[in-house]
Scaffold this active site. Sequence first.
Site, mmCIF file in Angstrom:
data_model
loop_
_atom_site.group_PDB
_atom_site.id
_atom_site.type_symbol
_atom_site.label_atom_id
_atom_site.label_comp_id
_atom_site.label_asym_id
_atom_site.label_seq_id
_atom_site.Cartn_x
_atom_site.Cartn_y
_atom_site.Cartn_z
ATOM 1 N N GLU A 176 25.445 66.720 41.696
ATOM 2 C CA GLU A 176 26.852 66.792 41.265
ATOM 3 C C GLU A 176 27.658 65.599 41.780
ATOM 4 O OE1 GLU A 176 30.797 69.702 41.267
ATOM 5 O OE2 GLU A 176 29.119 70.169 42.580
ATOM 6 N N LYS A 213 25.461 68.348 37.295
ATOM 7 C CA LYS A 213 26.779 68.965 37.153
ATOM 8 C C LYS A 213 27.804 67.842 37.170
ATOM 9 C CE LYS A 213 29.893 72.533 38.923
ATOM 10 N NZ LYS A 213 30.022 73.753 39.733
#
Length: 295
Positions: A176, A213
């Site tokens: 992420e 993400k």
Amino acid sequence: MNQQQMTDRIATGEGFIAALDQSGGSTPKALTGYGVAEGSWNGDDEMFALIHEMRTRIIESPCFGNGKVIGAILFEKTMDGLSGGKPVPTRLAERGVVPFLKVDKGLEDERDGVQLMKSNPGLEDLCNRARELGVFGTKMRSVIKSANPAGIRAIVDQQFAEGARILSCGLVPILEPEYDIKAADRAEGEKLLRDAILEGLDALPEGQQVMLKLSIPVEADLYRPLIDHPKVLRVVALSGGYSTDEACAELARNPGMIASFSRGLLQDLRAQQSDDEFDTTLGAAIDQIQAASIA
């Protein structure tokens, strides 16, 4: 669900991943948003007990197990707790929800336009314990604030290096590198980010997969090469400060990305709601986010 069933659920499930992983720093804000007045808890133990009550109320809600939530990201204390009288990862799997664990230890100060993750010497121990509890994968966040090529390269390199440690423990990492949605140069920087991630994916050993993400990109469908890459199990989107309506509208412009929202899922839930009110409100958010994820 066994490992293959979890993999299939994440790869092909027509739903989204709930982010229930607020940590120590963000828990007070989450609780006040939930309608629990700041100062109504005494110390960290009471604070975490209150946030755990909120999370188990979500997990046990009938709508959370209706098939539209395919995964949930947990804070470590939530992973170690109980829901419905069972360990949280076990209970999630029973409800058809694949459990993930937040494993980063926070952010370094900004340098070269990014905030790298803090050192995490205990990562393997945590991952091994999570795997034994039935956790499928992990999530770790770092932040990009400007289109600095050196900074973006450093943040992607760190995400893949930590991802390799997680893969060695038998878990699937969600990388992420969040791009601050308020950054003025985000459109330019997201192209740099996409290209750096593609290089990292191409360098992964055969047979390995990661998840990504990412902030919903300024340019619709910018991340299509990542979505289609054979070493990516799934690309999920964070809400990044958008409201539910805004995040869902932006997500719907990016086919193949699914949601992994926190604020976008929780923003209208309140501790004072009756169970019926709570379930109705949560169900409406789940329906809206799932619809945007499969648009």
